[in-house]
Design a protein around this motif. Structure first.
Motif, mmCIF file in Angstrom:
data_model
loop_
_atom_site.group_PDB
_atom_site.id
_atom_site.type_symbol
_atom_site.label_atom_id
_atom_site.label_comp_id
_atom_site.label_asym_id
_atom_site.label_seq_id
_atom_site.Cartn_x
_atom_site.Cartn_y
_atom_site.Cartn_z
ATOM 1 N N ILE A 144 0.876 -1.165 0.000
ATOM 2 C CA ILE A 144 0.000 0.000 0.000
ATOM 3 C C ILE A 144 0.915 1.216 0.000
ATOM 4 O O ILE A 144 1.707 1.410 0.931
ATOM 5 N N ILE A 145 0.836 2.026 -1.047
ATOM 6 C CA ILE A 145 1.735 3.155 -1.225
ATOM 7 C C ILE A 145 0.916 4.443 -1.181
ATOM 8 O O ILE A 145 -0.065 4.595 -1.916
ATOM 9 N N THR A 146 1.318 5.361 -0.303
ATOM 10 C CA THR A 146 0.728 6.690 -0.266
ATOM 11 C C THR A 146 1.711 7.674 -0.883
ATOM 12 O O THR A 146 2.874 7.735 -0.475
ATOM 13 N N VAL A 147 1.249 8.405 -1.897
ATOM 14 C CA VAL A 147 2.101 9.327 -2.644
ATOM 15 C C VAL A 147 1.798 10.755 -2.194
ATOM 16 O O VAL A 147 0.634 11.149 -2.098
ATOM 17 N N TYR A 148 2.852 11.512 -1.923
ATOM 18 C CA TYR A 148 2.701 12.905 -1.503
ATOM 19 C C TYR A 148 3.272 13.820 -2.582
ATOM 20 O O TYR A 148 4.240 13.473 -3.259
ATOM 21 N N GLY A 149 2.655 14.974 -2.722
ATOM 22 C CA GLY A 149 3.120 15.942 -3.704
ATOM 23 C C GLY A 149 1.970 16.793 -4.199
ATOM 24 O O GLY A 149 0.951 16.958 -3.515
ATOM 25 N N SER A 150 2.115 17.333 -5.398
ATOM 26 C CA SER A 150 1.064 18.144 -5.998
ATOM 27 C C SER A 150 1.143 17.999 -7.509
ATOM 28 O O SER A 150 2.209 17.735 -8.071
ATOM 29 N N GLY A 151 -0.001 18.141 -8.159
ATOM 30 C CA GLY A 151 -0.026 17.999 -9.599
ATOM 31 C C GLY A 151 0.202 16.565 -10.036
ATOM 32 O O GLY A 151 -0.009 15.612 -9.291
ATOM 33 N N GLY A 169 -1.561 12.941 -1.925
ATOM 34 C CA GLY A 169 -2.118 11.994 -0.963
ATOM 35 C C GLY A 169 -2.852 10.819 -1.571
ATOM 36 O O GLY A 169 -3.659 10.176 -0.890
ATOM 37 N N VAL A 170 -2.577 10.479 -2.828
ATOM 38 C CA VAL A 170 -3.237 9.335 -3.449
ATOM 39 C C VAL A 170 -2.684 8.050 -2.845
ATOM 40 O O VAL A 170 -1.483 7.917 -2.618
ATOM 41 N N VAL A 171 -3.567 7.105 -2.538
ATOM 42 C CA VAL A 171 -3.191 5.809 -1.976
ATOM 43 C C VAL A 171 -3.322 4.760 -3.076
ATOM 44 O O VAL A 171 -4.369 4.662 -3.724
ATOM 45 N N LEU A 172 -2.268 3.974 -3.269
ATOM 46 C CA LEU A 172 -2.244 2.914 -4.274
ATOM 47 C C LEU A 172 -2.229 1.571 -3.551
ATOM 48 O O LEU A 172 -1.243 1.217 -2.905
ATOM 49 N N ASP A 173 -3.312 0.839 -3.637
ATOM 50 C CA ASP A 173 -3.436 -0.479 -3.004
ATOM 51 C C ASP A 173 -3.193 -1.529 -4.077
ATOM 52 O O ASP A 173 -4.060 -1.797 -4.915
ATOM 53 N N SER A 174 -2.005 -2.134 -4.059
ATOM 54 C CA SER A 174 -1.640 -3.068 -5.131
ATOM 55 C C SER A 174 -2.407 -4.373 -5.054
ATOM 56 O O SER A 174 -2.626 -5.019 -6.088
ATOM 57 N N GLU A 175 -2.799 -4.810 -3.873
ATOM 58 C CA GLU A 175 -3.543 -6.069 -3.786
ATOM 59 C C GLU A 175 -4.919 -5.931 -4.434
ATOM 60 O O GLU A 175 -5.359 -6.804 -5.191
ATOM 61 N N THR A 189 -7.249 8.490 -12.483
ATOM 62 C CA THR A 189 -6.080 9.370 -12.544
ATOM 63 C C THR A 189 -4.777 8.578 -12.615
ATOM 64 O O THR A 189 -3.701 9.177 -12.660
ATOM 65 N N VAL A 190 -4.864 7.239 -12.612
ATOM 66 C CA VAL A 190 -3.673 6.382 -12.589
ATOM 67 C C VAL A 190 -3.609 5.579 -13.882
ATOM 68 O O VAL A 190 -4.595 4.951 -14.278
ATOM 69 N N VAL A 191 -2.448 5.598 -14.516
ATOM 70 C CA VAL A 191 -2.233 4.820 -15.736
ATOM 71 C C VAL A 191 -1.019 3.929 -15.527
ATOM 72 O O VAL A 191 0.070 4.410 -15.184
ATOM 73 N N GLY A 192 -1.197 2.616 -15.706
ATOM 74 C CA GLY A 192 -0.104 1.672 -15.534
ATOM 75 C C GLY A 192 -0.470 0.577 -14.552
ATOM 76 O O GLY A 192 -1.543 0.590 -13.936
ATOM 77 N N ASP A 193 0.411 -0.394 -14.425
ATOM 78 C CA ASP A 193 0.185 -1.524 -13.527
ATOM 79 C C ASP A 193 0.532 -1.142 -12.095
ATOM 80 O O ASP A 193 1.461 -0.370 -11.840
ATOM 81 N N PHE A 194 -0.208 -1.723 -11.142
ATOM 82 C CA PHE A 194 0.104 -1.512 -9.738
ATOM 83 C C PHE A 194 1.373 -2.300 -9.396
ATOM 84 O O PHE A 194 1.516 -3.458 -9.793
ATOM 85 N N PRO A 195 2.295 -1.699 -8.652
ATOM 86 C CA PRO A 195 3.606 -2.330 -8.458
ATOM 87 C C PRO A 195 3.590 -3.434 -7.409
ATOM 88 O O PRO A 195 2.778 -3.436 -6.482
ATOM 89 N N ILE A 215 5.354 3.675 2.209
ATOM 90 C CA ILE A 215 5.089 2.322 1.713
ATOM 91 C C ILE A 215 4.848 1.395 2.902
ATOM 92 O O ILE A 215 5.704 1.274 3.783
ATOM 93 N N ILE A 216 3.683 0.779 2.925
ATOM 94 C CA ILE A 216 3.409 -0.327 3.858
ATOM 95 C C ILE A 216 3.629 -1.600 3.042
ATOM 96 O O ILE A 216 2.814 -1.944 2.188
#
Length: 222
Positions: A144-151, A169-175, A189-195, A215-216
């Motif tokens: 589970i990845i939380t991304v910080y930033g802007s734009g 603050g977007v959270v990416l839950d790969s499972e 808003t996400v393009v590509g495979d979850f890592p 990253i958790i």
């Protein structure tokens, strides 16, 4: 109730499809990159001291069953393997050995997902600059990845690169292959495979509006 002894451990079987073709020796085996659920059985003892205020053993065991019968998968851990936990549900049937109605023995059976989750994998790892993350197991994990930033920006984990339209603050839950922020769905808003985090070291980097990550890792093993 008292657990009488360390429980036996069952190794999960890999899921596979076996095809038998008439006129051909042997079978065709189609293995899957997944494992079957397993049973986990505990032998428990209800001593007479516990029953002094509960005159009937069956009433005590019903209390145990009611306590365990909660919906869905739940966390299962014991002191015999203090560094890991499983996700399990209670099966429900119990065979009770009544000892003169003053005590008793029974088996409690859970059905577990095959993973033994490492508790250390629940702790977040912060990245303020690009770097490496090390997976101590031999299984790829779904973080589970939380991304910080802007734009907008990009995130690269190993050989996988995602394009992010919103880094705040977007959270990416790969499972679950899900992107969100709170109750807001951000999958569009996400393009590509979850890592995934493969065994050993994995490079983590980013570009654009990304300023850092949490990253958790969710390490697991069989």
């Amino acid at each position: 109730m008292i657990v009488e002894h360390p429980p036996g451990r069952v190794i999960p079987r890999r899921k596979m499809e076996v095809l038998s073709i008439p006129g051909r020796n042997g079978d065709i085996i189609l293995p899957q990159d997944a494992y079957e659920s397993i049973p986990q059985i505990y032998d428990i003892h209800i001593p007479s001291a516990i029953l002094k205020n509960r005159p009937r053993l069956d009433r005590a065991m019903r209390s145990v069953s009611n306590w365990l019968c909660v919906p869905g998968y739940n966390r299962l851990e014991d002191s015999y393997e203090p560094d890991v936990f499983r996700m399990a549900y209670f099966v429900g049937d119990q065979s009770i050995e009544n000892i003169l109605n003053k005590g008793g023995r029974a088996q409690i059976e859970f059905i577990c997902r095959p993973e033994r989750w490492l508790k250390v994998g629940e702790f977040p790892i912060m990245f303020h600059v690009p770097g490496l993350i090390f997976n101590p197991t031999d299984k790829p994990s779904s973080p589970i990845i939380t991304v910080y930033g802007s734009g907008g920006g990009t995130l690269t984990v190993g050989e996988t690169t995602l394009s992010l339209g919103d880094c705040n603050g977007v959270v990416l839950d790969s499972e679950n292959e899900d992107a969100y922020r709170g109750s807001e769905n951000l999958n569009d808003t996400v393009v590509g495979d979850f890592p995934l985090l493969d065994a050993g070291s994995t490079t983590v980097s980013w570009t654009g509006g990304v300023t850092g990550l949490q990253i958790i890792p969710r390490w697991w093993m069989i």
